[in-house]
Design a protein around this motif. Structure first.
Motif, short mmCIF file in Angstrom:
data_model
loop_
_atom_site.label_atom_id
_atom_site.label_comp_id
_atom_site.label_asym_id
_atom_site.label_seq_id
_atom_site.Cartn_x
_atom_site.Cartn_y
_atom_site.Cartn_z
N SER A 131 0.83 -1.21 0.00
CA SER A 131 0.00 0.00 0.00
C SER A 131 0.87 1.26 0.00
CB SER A 131 -0.88 0.01 1.25
OG SER A 131 -0.06 0.03 2.40
N TYR A 132 0.23 2.38 -0.23
CA TYR A 132 0.89 3.68 -0.06
C TYR A 132 -0.12 4.64 0.56
CZ TYR A 132 3.27 8.08 -0.82
OH TYR A 132 3.87 9.30 -0.62
N HIS A 133 0.28 5.27 1.67
CA HIS A 133 -0.64 6.19 2.34
C HIS A 133 -0.04 7.57 2.61
CE1 HIS A 133 -3.67 3.10 2.71
NE2 HIS A 133 -2.80 2.29 3.28
N GLY A 134 1.19 7.80 2.17
CA GLY A 134 1.77 9.13 2.37
C GLY A 134 3.06 9.05 3.15
N ASP A 135 3.72 10.20 3.29
CA ASP A 135 5.10 10.20 3.77
C ASP A 135 5.34 10.89 5.10
OD1 ASP A 135 6.74 8.58 2.17
OD2 ASP A 135 6.44 9.94 0.50
N THR A 136 4.30 11.26 5.81
CA THR A 136 4.52 11.71 7.19
C THR A 136 4.53 10.47 8.09
OG1 THR A 136 2.15 12.13 7.34
CG2 THR A 136 3.56 14.02 6.87
N HIS A 137 4.97 10.63 9.34
CA HIS A 137 5.27 9.44 10.13
C HIS A 137 4.09 8.47 10.32
CE1 HIS A 137 9.20 11.14 11.08
NE2 HIS A 137 9.52 9.93 11.49
N GLY A 138 2.90 9.00 10.57
CA GLY A 138 1.75 8.10 10.78
C GLY A 138 1.38 7.36 9.51
N ARG A 145 5.46 -0.92 2.47
CA ARG A 145 6.69 -1.15 1.71
C ARG A 145 7.89 -0.87 2.59
NH1 ARG A 145 8.24 -2.96 -3.48
NH2 ARG A 145 9.25 -1.01 -4.05
N HIS A 146 8.71 -1.89 2.80
CA HIS A 146 9.86 -1.76 3.71
C HIS A 146 10.83 -0.69 3.28
CE1 HIS A 146 9.29 -4.66 6.79
NE2 HIS A 146 8.88 -5.56 5.90
N ILE A 147 11.09 -0.60 1.95
CA ILE A 147 12.16 0.33 1.54
C ILE A 147 11.84 1.77 1.94
CG2 ILE A 147 13.21 -1.04 -0.33
CD1 ILE A 147 11.77 0.95 -2.28
N HIS A 160 0.29 -3.67 11.96
CA HIS A 160 0.43 -5.01 11.39
C HIS A 160 0.01 -4.97 9.92
CE1 HIS A 160 0.70 -6.52 15.57
NE2 HIS A 160 -0.04 -5.45 15.77
N PHE A 161 0.67 -5.82 9.12
CA PHE A 161 0.36 -5.83 7.69
C PHE A 161 -0.18 -7.17 7.23
CE2 PHE A 161 3.30 -2.36 8.20
CZ PHE A 161 2.70 -1.38 7.42
#
Ligand code: PMP
Length: 395
Positions: A131-138, A145-147, A160-161
């Motif tokens: 998934s992708y939900h954005g780049d702030t900490h939360g 995505r681990h990278i 949890h994923f």
């Protein structure tokens, strides 16, 4: 200007596209070198009504002449915000009747995660791999995505994923779970649609466990998939809906939408749970109202369907694995990375802007604006198909 750009603008990679923009209008972006590029990715799913739609520009100008920022979000009655929230909720199921306006997609997700924790009194969060939900900490904490996450650990605890579209593991959604957050169609993960039965099962598990279901429709919302929101394709309604990108016709704004009962948790202990100075900026809100009114009055959803139909018929043949997705949120899956790169480069040379999704380098994002004329749409898809044909045997 390139030298100054590289010197004073913090760079996000070693390979910025580096077009120097003169202006943009409709489906086109014009450079200072006099070139005209067709924006076939809508500024990454933002400019669904094209660049500078006249109704949006008019609303922005009128709002600028009335007032700009006057107070942090939520204190003053600003008609631009109220009118937009009223129109938006008139299009949504009954439980999605209040709108919290913020600045961006990632802030919408931050707010939604906080709201779910506060409302349920629980801390466990569940996201999905890829998934992708954005780049702030939360938001990064629930991005699968681990990278992207690893350099910033430790992030939020108790996250949890699960695997997208897999039934196995759904019993992880339990009485400790505050929320499950998911994109009904994974965007940056490579345009992966939810299985309709599976997404119903996720909803059921959340209901049984008393966990809130958050749909991140930041990329898939506002007509991109042929309905106003993608969840309408499935028989499932979220508890919190997160929005941004195409919402405000090219202006920055995000929103999370839920019920008054759930939002009640944000008013007490302490009050002002999510202060946002510029959230719901009046100029963005005025643009969003005009944008939504236009989207609801035209034949844009039909255009999204046509884009899907044409892309799925024209883009076929050697080198092409598949075209997947709904409406104008499509991914062209090619055989390998080299071919993908060559197709994108050849199209760029022909003044067509394409791009990858964040987590995949063999998938070309196809996300044209919903104002694109049929002839231009078909010609462009044929150009892309030609680029695949020309490069498939050389890779
Ligand atoms: N969620 C999804 C599904 C997205 O596609 C994006 C942006 N690509 C975001 C969240 C983050 O939005 P923003 O860049 O406005 O913070």
């Amino acid at each position: 200007m390139l030298e100054k750009f590289q010197k004073v603008i913090a760079q996000t990679s070693d390979q910025p596209m580096g077009l120097e923009i003169s202006h943009a209008e409709g489906p086109f972006i014009y450079t200072t070198k006099g070139r005209r590029y067709l924006d076939f990715i809508s500024g990454i799913a933002v400019s669904s009504l094209g660049h500078r739609h006249p109704a949006v520009v008019k609303a922005i100008k009128e709002q600028v002449d009335r007032h700009l920022h006057v107070m942090v979000y939520g204190e003053f009655i600003q008609s631009a915000q109220v009118d937009f929230a009223d129109l938006l909720t008139s299009q949504l199921p009954e439980n999605l009747s209040q709108v919290y306006l913020v600045n961006s997609g990632t802030e919408a997700n931050e707010g939604a995660l906080k709201l779910a924790k506060k409302f349920t009194g629980r801390t466990k969060l569940i996201g999905f791999n890829n998934s992708y939900h954005g780049d702030t900490h939360g938001s990064l904490s629930v991005t699968g995505r681990h990278i992207y996450r690893d350099p910033y650990e430790p992030l939020l605890p108790d996250v949890h994923f699960l695997d997208f579209n897999q039934y196995e593991g759904l019993d992880l959604i339990d009485e400790d779970t505050a929320a499950v957050i998911m994109e009904p169609i994974q965007g940056e993960g490579g345009i992966i649609e939810s299985d309709p039965d599976w997404i119903c099962e996720v909803r059921n598990r959340c209901d049984e466990a008393g966990a809130l279901l958050i749909f991140d429709e930041i990329q898939s919302g506002f007509g991109r998939t042929g309905k106003l929101f993608t969840f309408e394709h499935y028989n499932v309604v979220p508890d919190i809906l997160c929005l941004a990108k195409a919402m405000s016709g090219g202006m920055p704004m995000g929103a999370f939408v839920s019920s008054p009962k759930i939002f009640e948790a944000f008013k007490y202990d302490p009050p002002l749970n999510h202060v946002t100075t510029f959230g719901g900026h009046p100029v963005s809100a005025a643009a969003a109202y005009a944008n939504l009114k236009e989207l609801l009055s035209g034949d844009y959803f039909e255009k999204a369907e046509l884009i899907e139909e044409k892309a799925k018929t024209i883009l076929s043949g050697p080198g092409i694995i598949e075209v997947r997705g709904k409406g104008a949120m499509l991914g062209l899956q090619l055989e390998n990375r080299e071919l993908t790169q060559k197709v994108v480069e050849e199209c760029f040379g022909k003044e067509i802007l394409l791009g990858w999704t964040l987590h995949s380098d063999t998938l070309i994002r196809i996300a044209p604006p919903l104002i694109i004329e049929d002839k231009l749409l078909i010609e462009t898809l044929e150009t892309i198909a030609g680029a695949v044909r020309r490069n498939v045997h050389t890779t």
